[in-house]
Design a protein around this motif. Structure first.
Motif, PDB file in Angstrom:
ATOM      1  N   VAL B 110       0.859  -1.190   0.000  1.00 62.43           N
ATOM      2  CA  VAL B 110       0.000   0.000   0.000  1.00 62.43           C
ATOM      3  C   VAL B 110       0.894   1.238   0.000  1.00 62.43           C
ATOM      4  N   ILE B 111       0.612   2.169  -0.894  1.00 61.59           N
ATOM      5  CA  ILE B 111       1.382   3.417  -0.961  1.00 61.59           C
ATOM      6  C   ILE B 111       0.410   4.572  -0.735  1.00 61.59           C
ATOM      7  N   ILE B 112       0.733   5.446   0.202  1.00 62.19           N
ATOM      8  CA  ILE B 112      -0.162   6.567   0.507  1.00 62.19           C
ATOM      9  C   ILE B 112       0.583   7.886   0.273  1.00 62.19           C
ATOM     10  N   ASN B 113      -0.063   8.772  -0.456  1.00 63.12           N
ATOM     11  CA  ASN B 113       0.501  10.105  -0.660  1.00 63.12           C
ATOM     12  C   ASN B 113       0.192  10.940   0.572  1.00 63.12           C
ATOM     13  N   THR B 114       1.150  11.030   1.470  1.00 62.26           N
ATOM     14  CA  THR B 114       0.896  11.715   2.745  1.00 62.26           C
ATOM     15  C   THR B 114       2.192  12.196   3.356  1.00 62.26           C
ATOM     16  N   LYS B 115       2.075  13.186   4.218  1.00 65.99           N
ATOM     17  CA  LYS B 115       3.223  13.500   5.064  1.00 65.99           C
ATOM     18  C   LYS B 115       2.876  13.277   6.538  1.00 65.99           C
ATOM     19  N   ARG B 116       1.757  12.603   6.753  1.00 68.40           N
ATOM     20  CA  ARG B 116       1.348  12.292   8.118  1.00 68.40           C
ATOM     21  C   ARG B 116       2.049  11.040   8.652  1.00 68.40           C
ATOM     22  N   ASP B 117       1.891  10.830   9.962  1.00 66.97           N
ATOM     23  CA  ASP B 117       2.414   9.645  10.624  1.00 66.97           C
ATOM     24  C   ASP B 117       1.633   8.420  10.131  1.00 66.97           C
ATOM     25  N   ALA B 138       3.778   2.187   2.456  1.00 69.84           N
ATOM     26  CA  ALA B 138       4.797   3.179   2.121  1.00 69.84           C
ATOM     27  C   ALA B 138       4.167   4.552   2.071  1.00 69.84           C
ATOM     28  N   ALA B 139       4.910   5.546   2.532  1.00 68.77           N
ATOM     29  CA  ALA B 139       4.416   6.925   2.503  1.00 68.77           C
ATOM     30  C   ALA B 139       5.298   7.757   1.600  1.00 68.77           C
ATOM     31  N   ILE B 140       4.660   8.548   0.765  1.00 70.04           N
ATOM     32  CA  ILE B 140       5.408   9.441  -0.120  1.00 70.04           C
ATOM     33  C   ILE B 140       4.723  10.804  -0.082  1.00 70.04           C
ATOM     34  N   ASP B 141       5.481  11.845   0.121  1.00 69.48           N
ATOM     35  CA  ASP B 141       4.893  13.190   0.103  1.00 69.48           C
ATOM     36  C   ASP B 141       4.948  13.701  -1.338  1.00 69.48           C
ATOM     37  N   ALA B 142       4.110  13.097  -2.170  1.00 69.04           N
ATOM     38  CA  ALA B 142       4.161  13.416  -3.601  1.00 69.04           C
ATOM     39  C   ALA B 142       3.668  14.829  -3.884  1.00 69.04           C
ATOM     40  N   ASP B 143       2.796  15.353  -3.020  1.00 67.32           N
ATOM     41  CA  ASP B 143       2.299  16.719  -3.248  1.00 67.32           C
ATOM     42  C   ASP B 143       3.460  17.701  -3.291  1.00 67.32           C
ATOM     43  N   ALA B 144       4.408  17.496  -2.391  1.00 70.06           N
ATOM     44  CA  ALA B 144       5.545  18.411  -2.334  1.00 70.06           C
ATOM     45  C   ALA B 144       6.427  18.235  -3.572  1.00 70.06           C
ATOM     46  N   LEU B 145       6.599  17.000  -4.022  1.00 68.22           N
ATOM     47  CA  LEU B 145       7.505  16.735  -5.142  1.00 68.22           C
ATOM     48  C   LEU B 145       6.889  17.118  -6.476  1.00 68.22           C
ATOM     49  N   GLY B 146       5.608  16.900  -6.591  1.00 67.94           N
ATOM     50  CA  GLY B 146       4.963  17.152  -7.882  1.00 67.94           C
ATOM     51  C   GLY B 146       4.283  18.500  -7.934  1.00 67.94           C
ATOM     52  N   ALA B 147       4.721  19.421  -7.073  1.00 68.48           N
ATOM     53  CA  ALA B 147       4.061  20.727  -6.987  1.00 68.48           C
ATOM     54  C   ALA B 147       3.919  21.345  -8.371  1.00 68.48           C
ATOM     55  N   GLY B 148       2.793  21.916  -8.603  1.00 73.05           N
ATOM     56  CA  GLY B 148       2.563  22.532  -9.917  1.00 73.05           C
ATOM     57  C   GLY B 148       1.409  21.871 -10.632  1.00 73.05           C
ATOM     58  N   VAL B 149       1.260  20.583 -10.464  1.00 75.22           N
ATOM     59  CA  VAL B 149       0.112  19.914 -11.064  1.00 75.22           C
ATOM     60  C   VAL B 149      -0.603  19.171  -9.949  1.00 75.22           C
ATOM     61  N   PHE B 150      -1.443  19.875  -9.237  1.00 73.13           N
ATOM     62  CA  PHE B 150      -2.167  19.274  -8.129  1.00 73.13           C
ATOM     63  C   PHE B 150      -3.433  20.062  -7.897  1.00 73.13           C
ATOM     64  N   HIS B 151      -4.520  19.349  -7.725  1.00 74.71           N
ATOM     65  CA  HIS B 151      -5.812  19.988  -7.513  1.00 74.71           C
ATOM     66  C   HIS B 151      -6.094  21.027  -8.586  1.00 74.71           C
ATOM     67  N   THR B 152      -5.960  20.618  -9.821  1.00 76.48           N
ATOM     68  CA  THR B 152      -6.229  21.535 -10.912  1.00 76.48           C
ATOM     69  C   THR B 152      -7.527  21.149 -11.603  1.00 76.48           C
ATOM     70  N   PHE B 153      -8.210  22.097 -12.143  1.00 77.92           N
ATOM     71  CA  PHE B 153      -9.421  21.807 -12.898  1.00 77.92           C
ATOM     72  C   PHE B 153      -9.122  21.785 -14.399  1.00 77.92           C
ATOM     73  N   ASP B 154      -7.866  22.023 -14.770  1.00 75.55           N
ATOM     74  CA  ASP B 154      -7.481  22.004 -16.176  1.00 75.55           C
ATOM     75  C   ASP B 154      -6.822  20.685 -16.520  1.00 75.55           C
ATOM     76  N   GLY B 155      -7.029  20.259 -17.717  1.00 71.16           N
ATOM     77  CA  GLY B 155      -6.240  19.147 -18.232  1.00 71.16           C
ATOM     78  C   GLY B 155      -6.455  17.848 -17.515  1.00 71.16           C
ATOM     79  N   THR B 156      -7.600  17.683 -16.861  1.00 72.82           N
ATOM     80  CA  THR B 156      -7.785  16.439 -16.130  1.00 72.82           C
ATOM     81  C   THR B 156      -8.500  15.384 -16.962  1.00 72.82           C
ATOM     82  N   GLU B 157      -9.159  15.787 -18.002  1.00 72.68           N
ATOM     83  CA  GLU B 157      -9.967  14.815 -18.729  1.00 72.68           C
ATOM     84  C   GLU B 157      -9.469  14.595 -20.157  1.00 72.68           C
ATOM     85  N   GLY B 158      -8.558  13.668 -20.280  1.00 74.30           N
ATOM     86  CA  GLY B 158      -8.153  13.146 -21.572  1.00 74.30           C
ATOM     87  C   GLY B 158      -7.728  14.146 -22.621  1.00 74.30           C
ATOM     88  N   CYS B 159      -8.615  14.419 -23.572  1.00 76.29           N
ATOM     89  CA  CYS B 159      -8.182  15.060 -24.802  1.00 76.29           C
ATOM     90  C   CYS B 159      -7.658  16.482 -24.609  1.00 76.29           C
TER      91      CYS B 159
END
Ligand code: SF4
Ligand code: SF4
Lengths: 96, 230
Positions: B110-117, B138-159
Motif C-alpha cells: 500500500v502506498i499513501i501520498n501523505t506526510k502524516r504519521d 509506504a508513505a510518499i509526500d508526492a504533493d511536495a515533489l509534484g508541486a505545480g500539477v495538483f488539484h487543478t481543474f485544467d487538463g484532467t480529462e483526456g483530450c
C-alpha cells in the motif's frame, strides 16, 4: 398499457421524500470537515440554506450540526457564514 | 462468476485510488507510467480507468488500474481489478471510508501520498480483516515533489490534457509504488515520465514500512510500527 411509470418510486431509485439515501453515502468525498464554533454562531441558518447536500441541521438542542455521512466538505457553509463561525479542518485530524 | 484473473496467474494488478476530476489525471498517470514501464521491460500490460465510480464528480473516490504480466494477459473484459497486489492512494483522506484493501492478495503493498504519521493512517485501512495481508505500507509526500500539477481543474480529462504523462504527483507516486513493490524498475519510469526529477525524488524519499512478511495470517505488529516509523 399499465401505467408503468406509476410503479417507479418517486425520484426513480430513491424513495422520497427523505434526506438520506443509504445507497449513496458521500461523506467519503470529503477531505476537510466543517467545524462550527458555537460561541460565534448566531443561529442565523444561512449555512442551512446554502448547503447543497442538506447536511446542516438544527434539530438537536445544542444548535448547528452537520450530517457527516453526506457532507462532501465543499466549504460552501464556511464561505457563507456571516460571522466566520465555520472552519474547515483536515478530516484525518479526527479519529472517528 | 469465475474471475478471469484466475487465468493470469502471474499478472500483477495495481489499483490507484484518487479523487474525481481534481486528481484523476495524476492517478491515471501513475497507472499508465507503471504499465508502460512494464512494457519497456518486455512485459504485457493494460491500464484503464473505472467509469462506474462517477469520475466526473469533483473529489468522489475513483480508481485507475494497471495490470502487468510476463505472459500475455487473457483478462480483457473485466474493467476492475478484483485482486490488487499494489494499492496506491493518491490522497491521504481516501483511507477513511473506502474499502481500499478489498480483495487484496497476501503480500499487498500500500502506498499513501501523505506526510502524516503512517501509524495513524494504518488503523483506517479497511476492510480491517485484510490488514494482515498487507506486507508493506509506504508513505510518499508526492504533493511536495509534484508541486505545480495538483488539484487543478485544467487538463484532467483526456483530450484537453497537454501536460504529458507524469508531469506532476503521478510521477512521484509511480516511483514510490515501483520501489515499494518492485513491480517495475526506476530506469524504465525515468524513460517515460515527463517530470524525471519527481520520479527520482519519489524513489529516493519514499518511506517504506514493512508490516508483515507477506505470509497468510501474519499479524500486524503495532509495536514494530512504532519503532520503525520515523
Ligand atoms: S451561517 Fe454561521 S452563524 Fe449562521 S447558523 Fe450557520 S454557523 Fe451559525
Ligand atoms: S461543507 Fe458543503 S456539504 Fe458539508 S455541510 Fe458545508 S455546505 Fe454542506
Amino acid at each position: 398499457m399499465a401505467k408503468v411509470y406509476k410503479q417507479v418510486p418517486f425520484a426513480a431509485i430513491v424513495p422520497s421524500p427523505q434526506t438520506e439515501n443509504e445507497g449513496m453515502i458521500t461523506g467519503n468525498w470529503r477531505f476537510l470537515r466543517p467545524v462550527v464554533d458555537k460561541e460565534q454562531c448566531t443561529e442565523c441558518k444561512t449555512c442551512y440554506i446554502y448547503c447543497p447536500d442538506a447536511c446542516v441541521n438544527f434539530a438537536k438542542a445544542d444548535g448547528v450540526s452537520f450530517n457527516l455521512k453526506y457532507c462532501k466538505g465543499c466549504g460552501i457553509c464556511s464561505n457563507v457564514c456571516p460571522v466566520g463561525a465555520i472552519s474547515r479542518v483536515p478530516e484525518l485530524d479526527f479519529d472517528e | 462468476m469465475t474471475l478471469a484473473v484466475a487465468v493470469d496467474a502471474k499478472m500483477q494488478e495495481v489499483t490507484v485510488w484518487t479523487r474525481g476530476v481534481t486528481l484523476a489525471k495524476e492517478a491515471r498517470d501513475t497507472a499508465t507510467l507503471l504499465a508502460k514501464a512494464g512494457s519497456l521491460e518486455g512485459k504485457y500490460n493494460q491500464s484503464f480507468d473505472n467509469y462506474v465510480d462517477l469520475p466526473d464528480r469533483i473529489n468522489v473516490p475513483v480508481k485507475s488500474y494497471a495490470r502487468i504480466s510476463p505472459e500475455p494477459i487473457e483478462t480483457y473484459y473485466e474493467y476492475e481489478n478484483y485482486r490488487p497486489d499494489v494499492v496506491v492512494l493518491a490522497e491521504e483522506t481516501l483511507v477513511k471510508g473506502n474499502p481500499v484493501l478489498k480483495g487484496c492478495k497476501d503480500g499487498t503493498v500500500v502506498i499513501i501520498n501523505t506526510k502524516r504519521d503512517i501509524n495513524k493512517l494504518v488503523k483506517y485501512l479497511s476492510p480491517q480483516e485484510n490488514l494482515s495481508k498487507v506486507k508493506v505500507v509506504a508513505a510518499i509526500d508526492a504533493d511536495a515533489l509534484g508541486a505545480g500539477v495538483f488539484h487543478t481543474f485544467d487538463g484532467t480529462e483526456g483530450c484537453i490534457d497537454d501536460t504529458k504523462i507524469g508531469a506532476g504527483v503521478g510521477a512521484a507516486m509511480a516511483a514510490a509504488a515501483a520501489k515499494a513493490s518492485g513491480i517495475v524498475k526506476l530506469e524504465s519510469l525515468l524513460k517515460i515520465a515527463e517530470n524525471k526529477t519527481a520520479v527520482q525524488q519519489g524513489w529516493d524519499t519514499v518511506v517504506i514500512l514493512p508490516l508483515c512478511n507477506g505470509e497468510a495470517g501474519c499479524p500486524v505488529n503495532p509495536s514494530r510500527l512504532e519503532l520503525e516509523w520515523k
